[in-house]
Design a protein around this motif. Structure first.
Motif, mmCIF file in Angstrom:
data_model
loop_
_atom_site.group_PDB
_atom_site.id
_atom_site.type_symbol
_atom_site.label_atom_id
_atom_site.label_comp_id
_atom_site.label_asym_id
_atom_site.label_seq_id
_atom_site.Cartn_x
_atom_site.Cartn_y
_atom_site.Cartn_z
ATOM 1 N N PRO A 117 49.311 98.467 48.441
ATOM 2 C CA PRO A 117 50.091 99.475 47.564
ATOM 3 C C PRO A 117 50.606 100.473 48.637
ATOM 4 O O PRO A 117 49.947 100.900 49.512
ATOM 5 C CB PRO A 117 48.912 100.146 46.669
ATOM 6 C CG PRO A 117 47.942 99.076 46.718
ATOM 7 C CD PRO A 117 47.797 98.397 48.160
ATOM 8 N N ASP A 118 51.833 100.870 48.525
ATOM 9 C CA ASP A 118 52.455 101.632 49.303
ATOM 10 C C ASP A 118 52.310 103.281 48.756
ATOM 11 O O ASP A 118 52.734 104.119 49.446
ATOM 12 C CB ASP A 118 54.126 101.519 49.532
ATOM 13 C CG ASP A 118 54.978 101.477 48.228
ATOM 14 O OD1 ASP A 118 54.227 101.373 47.081
ATOM 15 O OD2 ASP A 118 56.181 101.545 48.574
ATOM 16 N N THR A 119 51.801 103.344 47.450
ATOM 17 C CA THR A 119 51.904 104.653 47.106
ATOM 18 C C THR A 119 50.553 104.350 45.918
ATOM 19 O O THR A 119 50.457 103.481 45.286
ATOM 20 C CB THR A 119 52.851 105.374 46.293
ATOM 21 O OG1 THR A 119 52.447 106.734 45.829
ATOM 22 C CG2 THR A 119 53.393 104.515 45.208
ATOM 23 N N LEU A 120 49.682 105.555 45.522
ATOM 24 C CA LEU A 120 48.906 105.821 44.382
ATOM 25 C C LEU A 120 49.238 106.719 43.251
ATOM 26 O O LEU A 120 48.515 107.013 42.618
ATOM 27 C CB LEU A 120 47.602 105.671 45.141
ATOM 28 C CG LEU A 120 46.748 104.878 45.824
ATOM 29 C CD1 LEU A 120 45.352 105.103 46.108
ATOM 30 C CD2 LEU A 120 46.672 103.397 45.173
ATOM 31 N N PHE A 121 50.501 107.119 43.606
ATOM 32 C CA PHE A 121 51.028 108.054 42.800
ATOM 33 C C PHE A 121 52.165 107.455 41.520
ATOM 34 O O PHE A 121 53.035 107.062 42.132
ATOM 35 C CB PHE A 121 51.979 109.192 43.391
ATOM 36 C CG PHE A 121 52.281 110.330 42.509
ATOM 37 C CD1 PHE A 121 51.450 110.970 41.985
ATOM 38 C CD2 PHE A 121 53.625 110.703 42.492
ATOM 39 C CE1 PHE A 121 51.878 112.114 40.919
ATOM 40 C CE2 PHE A 121 54.003 111.752 41.699
ATOM 41 C CZ PHE A 121 52.968 112.478 40.875
ATOM 42 N N PRO A 122 51.706 107.287 40.432
ATOM 43 C CA PRO A 122 52.358 106.664 39.454
ATOM 44 C C PRO A 122 53.858 106.779 39.162
ATOM 45 O O PRO A 122 54.600 105.919 38.868
ATOM 46 C CB PRO A 122 51.686 106.494 38.236
ATOM 47 C CG PRO A 122 50.764 107.657 38.195
ATOM 48 C CD PRO A 122 50.331 107.802 39.619
ATOM 49 N N TRP A 123 54.327 107.894 39.286
ATOM 50 C CA TRP A 123 55.595 108.454 39.122
ATOM 51 C C TRP A 123 56.665 107.941 39.970
ATOM 52 O O TRP A 123 57.964 108.104 39.650
ATOM 53 C CB TRP A 123 55.516 109.950 38.649
ATOM 54 C CG TRP A 123 54.886 110.250 37.687
ATOM 55 C CD1 TRP A 123 54.206 109.609 36.497
ATOM 56 C CD2 TRP A 123 54.368 111.812 37.442
ATOM 57 N NE1 TRP A 123 53.828 110.338 35.560
ATOM 58 C CE2 TRP A 123 53.964 111.499 35.972
ATOM 59 C CE3 TRP A 123 54.755 112.988 37.988
ATOM 60 C CZ2 TRP A 123 53.395 113.129 35.449
ATOM 61 C CZ3 TRP A 123 54.151 114.146 37.303
ATOM 62 C CH2 TRP A 123 53.292 114.004 35.974
ATOM 63 N N ASP A 173 46.116 117.975 37.643
ATOM 64 C CA ASP A 173 46.292 117.091 38.996
ATOM 65 C C ASP A 173 47.544 117.425 39.638
ATOM 66 O O ASP A 173 48.497 117.816 39.015
ATOM 67 C CB ASP A 173 45.955 115.640 38.628
ATOM 68 C CG ASP A 173 44.271 115.415 38.643
ATOM 69 O OD1 ASP A 173 43.626 115.958 39.235
ATOM 70 O OD2 ASP A 173 44.261 114.279 37.701
ATOM 71 N N THR A 174 47.637 117.058 40.912
ATOM 72 C CA THR A 174 48.622 117.147 41.700
ATOM 73 C C THR A 174 49.097 115.848 42.474
ATOM 74 O O THR A 174 48.174 114.978 42.501
ATOM 75 C CB THR A 174 48.543 118.357 42.820
ATOM 76 O OG1 THR A 174 47.723 117.870 43.801
ATOM 77 C CG2 THR A 174 48.489 119.616 42.430
ATOM 78 N N GLU A 175 50.312 115.601 43.010
ATOM 79 C CA GLU A 175 50.527 114.618 43.649
ATOM 80 C C GLU A 175 49.719 114.198 44.707
ATOM 81 O O GLU A 175 49.231 113.023 45.151
ATOM 82 C CB GLU A 175 52.149 114.295 44.110
ATOM 83 C CG GLU A 175 52.606 113.187 44.689
ATOM 84 C CD GLU A 175 53.982 113.068 45.190
ATOM 85 O OE1 GLU A 175 54.601 112.305 45.783
ATOM 86 O OE2 GLU A 175 54.884 114.218 44.653
ATOM 87 N N GLU A 176 49.611 115.281 45.646
ATOM 88 C CA GLU A 176 48.551 115.187 46.934
ATOM 89 C C GLU A 176 47.136 114.629 46.384
ATOM 90 O O GLU A 176 46.619 113.989 47.162
ATOM 91 C CB GLU A 176 48.724 116.188 47.600
ATOM 92 C CG GLU A 176 47.945 116.539 48.758
ATOM 93 C CD GLU A 176 47.817 117.787 49.588
ATOM 94 O OE1 GLU A 176 47.511 117.673 50.702
ATOM 95 O OE2 GLU A 176 48.182 118.841 48.960
ATOM 96 N N LYS A 177 46.721 115.242 45.331
ATOM 97 C CA LYS A 177 45.287 114.842 45.296
ATOM 98 C C LYS A 177 45.314 113.387 44.667
ATOM 99 O O LYS A 177 44.456 112.643 44.882
ATOM 100 C CB LYS A 177 44.806 116.099 43.881
ATOM 101 C CG LYS A 177 43.536 115.380 43.375
ATOM 102 C CD LYS A 177 43.101 116.467 42.293
ATOM 103 C CE LYS A 177 41.680 116.480 41.853
ATOM 104 N NZ LYS A 177 41.429 117.479 40.752
ATOM 105 N N LEU A 178 46.336 113.146 43.600
ATOM 106 C CA LEU A 178 46.323 111.673 43.025
ATOM 107 C C LEU A 178 46.623 110.592 43.998
ATOM 108 O O LEU A 178 46.189 109.556 43.905
ATOM 109 C CB LEU A 178 46.991 111.709 41.898
ATOM 110 C CG LEU A 178 46.796 112.460 40.861
ATOM 111 C CD1 LEU A 178 47.799 112.499 39.693
ATOM 112 C CD2 LEU A 178 45.356 112.062 40.220
ATOM 113 N N ASN A 179 47.310 110.816 45.181
ATOM 114 C CA ASN A 179 47.506 109.893 46.232
ATOM 115 C C ASN A 179 46.179 109.705 46.843
ATOM 116 O O ASN A 179 46.064 108.570 47.602
ATOM 117 C CB ASN A 179 48.522 110.439 47.148
ATOM 118 C CG ASN A 179 49.657 109.640 46.831
ATOM 119 O OD1 ASN A 179 49.859 108.208 46.616
ATOM 120 N ND2 ASN A 179 50.924 110.233 46.927
ATOM 121 N N ALA A 180 45.302 110.473 46.963
ATOM 122 C CA ALA A 180 43.915 110.360 47.554
ATOM 123 C C ALA A 180 43.002 109.525 46.459
ATOM 124 O O ALA A 180 42.327 108.881 46.883
ATOM 125 C CB ALA A 180 43.482 111.532 48.194
#
Length: 515
Positions: free
Chosen positions: A50-56, A182-189
């Motif tokens: 996966p290239d990202t873990l941020f769904p949006w 939550d934030t994008e930075e947090k959710l990508n981790a």
């Protein structure tokens, strides 16, 4: 894609997406069996990480398939592409269509244990609508003027007018509901969703493991204790891993690999037609491609059936822009329904390019199996029309980065299709669409047609509108639509309960068990 194969789905989909009311006590239909039975773990072979873990912001297929099992959406699709309740257990439109009231499920929690309620929905939708977020589904909320949360279980969407596509558009993982904290930075981790699984362990470029979410709101809990997405770059190697018992499930794109897997006797392969489509995307904002005559020359110089036969062994169907069964385009209704080199030369002459030209194209290697073969066949065909397709092969992550940035003249691409044309193309081919930069083309006529399509609830009238959309796209050739194909789901003998979908979704990992 056989025309009759999805006729029932088409009828159901066109009825389910209308902006009316819906209620149910549960989400997508699930298989019968003992609730929460472990029988795991399940290992799924995939060709890319996966290239990202941020769904949006997820556009890569592997990322989407992983994240749709971690996050929840307000509505969902069942196996027949009917729109059914998700985190919203019901919704009701006002008589004038300018308001959509959603009633949320009670008792839903995020993976971190925090409660899900209307403030999370309000925050999620407002952030998706915010241009600064760069959410890939922002255009799907173009009709939403404001989001109100009068109580913790109710959300009211104030609309500019009726939006027949909205319930279906809310069902994609790009519309995932996130915690307002939550934030994008947090959710990508550390992803934190309301879906059937939570993130367990990740080893970049090797594997990502999901753990069963025992607090999942669905009537039936996932049957396996964990799902590991194991990265094996080559589909043939995935078959070997399945034959040795190290992988239990995989989805193949290459029909030759699928034949090999089936022939071994230890793997069952299920063939499923897809809404996704293969296309040569042309950026009409770049160089020579700004001239519609150049784009039409490229369109007329390509034999789509030859691309299909070469890259996918003929396993599929030549397509126009819209693949959704209820709105399906007729590929014969285009300037050059068959390859016509004389017509291509005529168009090049009109563009002042009779001596030929070069178009640079990016190609993804690794995300789907047929990409390089498609590109090479396109290059060979176009060379006969004095058009040099200069190929740049990229790994999937680099391809997605270039694609999202519209940093290409042309792109050989496989795009996911949706049951509603607005969800498929509204964000691409309208002047205010958030992916219009990627599409490289819009027009006042398309803006008008897409607005009419959203505002119309009558299925027959919507079909007529999107026929005009298809005609406008074909006449201006911003992209060259090639073909639809199949996916081939391989499972070992101890796997049961998985339901392949024409959307390519892996949402039914929640009903899969390993004996």
């Amino acid at each position: 894609m056989p025309r009759g194969a999805l006729s029932a789905i088409g009828a159901a989909a066109v009825l389910s997406i209308a902006l009316t009311s819906c209620s149910s006590s549960s989400g997508p239909a699930t298989s019968t069996g003992e609730t929460g039975k472990s029988g795991g773990p399940l290992v799924v072979g995939v060709t890319s990480d996966p290239d990202t873990l941020f769904p949006w912001k997820a556009t890569q297929f592997t990322a989407v398939n992983v994240l749709q099992n971690i996050y929840g959406t307000l509505t969902e699709f069942d196996k027949d592409l009917n729109v059914v309740p998700g985190l919203a257990e019901s919704w009701q439109a006002s008589e004038d269509g300018k308001k959509l009231i959603l009633t949320l499920r009670k008792g839903v929690t995020f993976g971190d244990g925090s409660a899900f309620d209307s403030k999370d929905v309000k925050a999620s939708l407002e952030k998706i609508m915010d241009e600064k977020t760069a959410a890939v589904a922002r255009a799907s909320l173009a009709s939403v003027k404001s989001v109100e949360a009068p109580d913790e279980n109710t959300v009211v969407l104030e609309l500019t007018g009726p939006d027949a596509a909205l319930p279906a558009n809310l069902a994609t993982v790009n519309m995932a509901m996130l915690s307002s904290d939550d934030t994008e930075e947090k959710l990508n981790a550390t992803p934190n969703g309301t879906g059937p699984f939570t993130l367990g362990k990740r080893v970049p470029s090797q594997s990502l493991t999901l753990a069963r979410n025992d607090k999942y709101w669905g009537a039936e809990k996932p049957k396996v204790a964990s799902v590991e997405f194991r990265v094996i770059p080559d589909e043939s190697s995935i078959v070997s891993a399945m034959q040795s018992g190290n992988v239990q499930l995989a989805v193949f794109n290459d029909p030759l690999v699928a034949q090999t897997a089936q022939g071994g006797g230890t793997i069952t392969v299920t063939k499923t037609p897809q809404l996704s489509y293969h296309a040569l995307q042309l950026n009409a904002q770049h160089g020579d491609l700004k001239d519609v005559n150049v784009r039409l020359a490229i369109q007329c110089a390509i034999d789509r059936k030859q691309v299909l036969d070469t890259a996918a062994l003929g396993e599929g169907e030549v397509t126009g822009p819209i693949t959704a069964p209820a709105f399906k385009s007729d590929p014969a209704k285009r300037p050059c329904p068959q390859r016509d080199l004389a017509k291509a030369a005529e168009y090049l002459g009109k563009a002042g390019k009779s001596g030929g030209l070069t178009v640079k194209a990016i190609v993804s290697q690794g995300e789907y199996a047929t990409s390089v073969n498609e590109a090479q066949n396109l290059k060979a065909q176009l060379s006969e029309a004095k058009i040099n397709l200069d190929l740049e092969v990229l790994e999937s992550g680099a391809f997605v980065d270039r694609w999202v940035a519209a940093d290409f003249d042309a792109a050989v691409a496989l795009n996911g299709g949706r049951p509603d044309p607005d969800g498929s193309y509204g964000r691409y081919f309208t002047s205010k669409g958030n992916l219009n930069k990627v599409a490289g083309y819009s027009s006042p006529e398309l803006d008008k047609l897409f607005a009419e399509g959203k505002a119309t609830t009558d299925p027959a009238a919507r079909k007529a509108i999107y026929e005009k959309v298809s005609a406008e796209l074909e006449a201006n050739a911003p992209w060259i639509w090639l073909f639809t194909s199949y996916t081939y789901t391989g499972t070992t003998s101890n796997v049961s309960g998985f339901v392949p979908m024409v959307s390519g979704s892996l949402q039914y990992l929640r009903t899969t068990s390993v004996g």
